[in-house]
Scaffold this motif. Structure first.
Motif, mmCIF file in Angstrom:
data_model
loop_
_atom_site.group_PDB
_atom_site.id
_atom_site.type_symbol
_atom_site.label_atom_id
_atom_site.label_comp_id
_atom_site.label_asym_id
_atom_site.label_seq_id
_atom_site.Cartn_x
_atom_site.Cartn_y
_atom_site.Cartn_z
ATOM 1 N N LEU A 20 0.838 -1.209 0.000
ATOM 2 C CA LEU A 20 0.000 0.000 0.000
ATOM 3 C C LEU A 20 0.867 1.251 0.000
ATOM 4 O O LEU A 20 0.600 2.203 -0.737
ATOM 5 C CB LEU A 20 -0.919 0.009 1.226
ATOM 6 C CG LEU A 20 -1.813 1.250 1.397
ATOM 7 C CD1 LEU A 20 -2.911 1.271 0.348
ATOM 8 C CD2 LEU A 20 -2.415 1.302 2.796
ATOM 9 N N VAL A 21 1.909 1.258 0.816
ATOM 10 C CA VAL A 21 2.732 2.467 0.931
ATOM 11 C C VAL A 21 3.857 2.520 -0.110
ATOM 12 O O VAL A 21 4.376 3.602 -0.410
ATOM 13 C CB VAL A 21 3.325 2.601 2.352
ATOM 14 C CG1 VAL A 21 2.211 2.722 3.368
ATOM 15 C CG2 VAL A 21 4.233 1.422 2.703
ATOM 16 N N ALA A 22 4.237 1.361 -0.671
ATOM 17 C CA ALA A 22 5.396 1.327 -1.567
ATOM 18 C C ALA A 22 5.032 1.404 -3.049
ATOM 19 O O ALA A 22 5.864 1.795 -3.870
ATOM 20 C CB ALA A 22 6.211 0.056 -1.315
ATOM 21 N N THR A 23 3.811 1.016 -3.391
ATOM 22 C CA THR A 23 3.413 1.015 -4.799
ATOM 23 C C THR A 23 3.313 2.447 -5.314
ATOM 24 O O THR A 23 2.572 3.258 -4.749
ATOM 25 C CB THR A 23 2.067 0.298 -4.988
ATOM 26 O OG1 THR A 23 2.169 -1.033 -4.484
ATOM 27 C CG2 THR A 23 1.671 0.264 -6.451
ATOM 28 N N ILE A 32 -4.801 3.960 -4.285
ATOM 29 C CA ILE A 32 -4.370 2.590 -4.025
ATOM 30 C C ILE A 32 -5.113 2.095 -2.790
ATOM 31 O O ILE A 32 -5.233 2.811 -1.801
ATOM 32 C CB ILE A 32 -2.844 2.513 -3.830
ATOM 33 C CG1 ILE A 32 -2.149 2.955 -5.130
ATOM 34 C CG2 ILE A 32 -2.412 1.097 -3.461
ATOM 35 C CD1 ILE A 32 -0.645 3.010 -5.051
ATOM 36 N N CYS A 33 -5.633 0.887 -2.892
ATOM 37 C CA CYS A 33 -6.496 0.356 -1.829
ATOM 38 C C CYS A 33 -6.009 -0.998 -1.347
ATOM 39 O O CYS A 33 -5.611 -1.854 -2.144
ATOM 40 C CB CYS A 33 -7.932 0.224 -2.363
ATOM 41 S SG CYS A 33 -9.089 -0.477 -1.170
ATOM 42 N N TRP A 34 -6.039 -1.170 -0.039
ATOM 43 C CA TRP A 34 -5.811 -2.478 0.587
ATOM 44 C C TRP A 34 -7.177 -2.971 1.062
ATOM 45 O O TRP A 34 -7.623 -2.606 2.137
ATOM 46 C CB TRP A 34 -4.825 -2.333 1.733
ATOM 47 C CG TRP A 34 -4.583 -3.585 2.536
ATOM 48 C CD1 TRP A 34 -4.818 -4.867 2.160
ATOM 49 C CD2 TRP A 34 -4.045 -3.653 3.862
ATOM 50 N NE1 TRP A 34 -4.469 -5.750 3.158
ATOM 51 C CE2 TRP A 34 -3.986 -5.023 4.224
ATOM 52 C CE3 TRP A 34 -3.609 -2.695 4.774
ATOM 53 C CZ2 TRP A 34 -3.528 -5.442 5.460
ATOM 54 C CZ3 TRP A 34 -3.142 -3.118 6.019
ATOM 55 C CH2 TRP A 34 -3.097 -4.478 6.352
ATOM 56 N N THR A 128 -2.617 11.087 1.204
ATOM 57 C CA THR A 128 -3.725 11.022 2.157
ATOM 58 C C THR A 128 -4.071 9.555 2.386
ATOM 59 O O THR A 128 -4.271 8.807 1.432
ATOM 60 C CB THR A 128 -4.957 11.765 1.623
ATOM 61 O OG1 THR A 128 -4.681 13.164 1.562
ATOM 62 C CG2 THR A 128 -6.166 11.547 2.533
ATOM 63 N N PHE A 129 -4.115 9.148 3.657
ATOM 64 C CA PHE A 129 -4.576 7.807 4.021
ATOM 65 C C PHE A 129 -5.928 7.938 4.714
ATOM 66 O O PHE A 129 -6.133 8.850 5.522
ATOM 67 C CB PHE A 129 -3.591 7.131 4.986
ATOM 68 C CG PHE A 129 -2.273 6.768 4.371
ATOM 69 C CD1 PHE A 129 -2.082 5.522 3.791
ATOM 70 C CD2 PHE A 129 -1.215 7.671 4.370
ATOM 71 C CE1 PHE A 129 -0.857 5.177 3.222
ATOM 72 C CE2 PHE A 129 0.008 7.340 3.796
ATOM 73 C CZ PHE A 129 0.191 6.096 3.228
ATOM 74 N N LEU A 130 -6.841 7.017 4.425
ATOM 75 C CA LEU A 130 -8.118 7.034 5.138
ATOM 76 C C LEU A 130 -8.731 5.641 5.166
ATOM 77 O O LEU A 130 -8.512 4.814 4.283
ATOM 78 C CB LEU A 130 -9.085 8.060 4.530
ATOM 79 C CG LEU A 130 -9.532 7.945 3.082
ATOM 80 C CD1 LEU A 130 -10.704 6.975 2.932
ATOM 81 C CD2 LEU A 130 -9.966 9.318 2.564
ATOM 82 N N CYS A 131 -9.509 5.419 6.223
ATOM 83 C CA CYS A 131 -10.250 4.171 6.385
ATOM 84 C C CYS A 131 -11.501 4.455 7.205
ATOM 85 O O CYS A 131 -11.416 5.046 8.284
ATOM 86 C CB CYS A 131 -9.398 3.110 7.083
ATOM 87 S SG CYS A 131 -10.273 1.532 7.328
ATOM 88 N N LEU A 199 -8.336 0.160 3.645
ATOM 89 C CA LEU A 199 -7.383 1.247 3.893
ATOM 90 C C LEU A 199 -6.928 1.803 2.550
ATOM 91 O O LEU A 199 -6.450 1.056 1.681
ATOM 92 C CB LEU A 199 -6.195 0.736 4.711
ATOM 93 C CG LEU A 199 -5.178 1.770 5.186
ATOM 94 C CD1 LEU A 199 -5.847 2.898 5.969
ATOM 95 C CD2 LEU A 199 -4.111 1.102 6.056
ATOM 96 N N TRP A 200 -7.075 3.121 2.391
ATOM 97 C CA TRP A 200 -6.807 3.789 1.120
ATOM 98 C C TRP A 200 -5.625 4.742 1.232
ATOM 99 O O TRP A 200 -5.399 5.353 2.268
ATOM 100 C CB TRP A 200 -8.022 4.610 0.694
ATOM 101 C CG TRP A 200 -9.203 3.797 0.278
ATOM 102 C CD1 TRP A 200 -10.143 3.222 1.105
ATOM 103 C CD2 TRP A 200 -9.599 3.470 -1.054
ATOM 104 N NE1 TRP A 200 -11.085 2.558 0.364
ATOM 105 C CE2 TRP A 200 -10.780 2.694 -0.970
ATOM 106 C CE3 TRP A 200 -9.055 3.752 -2.308
ATOM 107 C CZ2 TRP A 200 -11.430 2.211 -2.097
ATOM 108 C CZ3 TRP A 200 -9.706 3.270 -3.440
ATOM 109 C CH2 TRP A 200 -10.873 2.506 -3.326
ATOM 110 N N ARG A 201 -4.931 4.873 0.110
ATOM 111 C CA ARG A 201 -3.889 5.892 -0.054
ATOM 112 C C ARG A 201 -4.238 6.687 -1.312
ATOM 113 O O ARG A 201 -4.359 6.107 -2.401
ATOM 114 C CB ARG A 201 -2.518 5.232 -0.171
ATOM 115 C CG ARG A 201 -1.381 6.184 -0.498
ATOM 116 C CD ARG A 201 -0.036 5.443 -0.492
ATOM 117 N NE ARG A 201 0.914 6.094 -1.372
ATOM 118 C CZ ARG A 201 1.555 5.486 -2.367
ATOM 119 N NH1 ARG A 201 1.329 4.206 -2.615
ATOM 120 N NH2 ARG A 201 2.398 6.145 -3.129
#
Length: 232
Positions: A20-23, A32-34, A128-131, A199-201
């Motif tokens: 999620l953080v590296a792609t 990008i979504c987990w 921005t990260f959000l969940c 969890l989204w980026r």
């Protein structure tokens, strides 16, 4: 799972936090979504937190102090672990219980609150990260399905009536008042729901960004139902 049928190759899914953080964002991909199916009772946490205003931030110490059932404890462990992962990545996660966001009534023809499709902006590289763990979830709109509001002629004309400076300063005026961050969905637009537990980026407008920033907005809350949201 997430319905990506209208995402137009904007969203890339991964299977773990490291990816999620590296792609990297690339081409049309700016979200990008987990995807996750979480266990535990997040509604219990919402019910037991002492609210203070329309948005209540839950500090880690308060979260640890809550007396919870077994299902509530499972939910708490997930929240604590997500906080730990994000902090280790260098982010500053905030866990909020949201009754509602303040509405912007400064300019009736152009609200600039988070219920409007908008992008985030930063002077330095960031994401921005959000969940959403409970309640209504955010919406994400493909860039091709939105138009910057300041480019819509009738809206631009109204904004010019607010501006009383020299013509060369008009674009700076739009930026200073955050008008240029907001978008209007085109007819037939199909937003993607961010869903619960995922969890989204999201890509942010910053000087080094290689992709357009991600268009998103907060949902209208259901009456009597609060949201549990982590964001950073």
């Amino acid at each position: 799972m997430i319905d990506l049928s209208h995402a137009e190759n904007q969203i890339h899914c991964v299977t773990n936090f490291e990816d999620l953080v590296a792609t990297p964002f690339n081409g049309t991909i700016n979200a990008i979504c987990w995807p996750r199916k979480l266990t535990g009772d997040f509604s219990e946490i919402v019910e037991k937190v002492e609210l203070s205003g329309n948005i209540t931030e839950i500090e880690q110490e308060e979260l640890l102090a809550l007396q919870l059932s077994e299902q509530g404890q499972l939910a708490r462990e997930i929240l604590l672990n997500d906080m730990k992962l994000l902090k280790a990545h260098g982010a500053l996660p905030m866990l909020n219980v949201i009754q509602y966001y303040d509405r912007d009534s400064s300019y009736p023809f152009f609200p600039t609150d988070v219920y409007s499709f908008h992008v985030d902006r930063s002077p330095v590289p960031t994401d921005t990260f959000l969940c959403t763990y409970y309640g209504e979830s955010s919406e994400i709109l493909p860039n091709s399905q939105g138009i910057k509001k300041v480019l819509i002629p009738e809206i631009r004309d109204e904004l010019r009536k607010l501006y009383h400076g020299a013509e060369e300063g008009f674009e700076s005026f739009l930026s200073e008042h955050f008008f240029d961050l907001h978008y209007q969905a085109k007819p037939g637009a199909r937003p993607t729901s961010a869903g619960q537990g995922h969890l989204w980026r999201l890509a942010v407008d910053h000087p080094e960004s290689q992709v357009p920033p991600c268009l998103h907005r907060a949902p209208k809350e259901k009456p009597g139902e609060h949201r549990l949201l982590m964001i950073c």
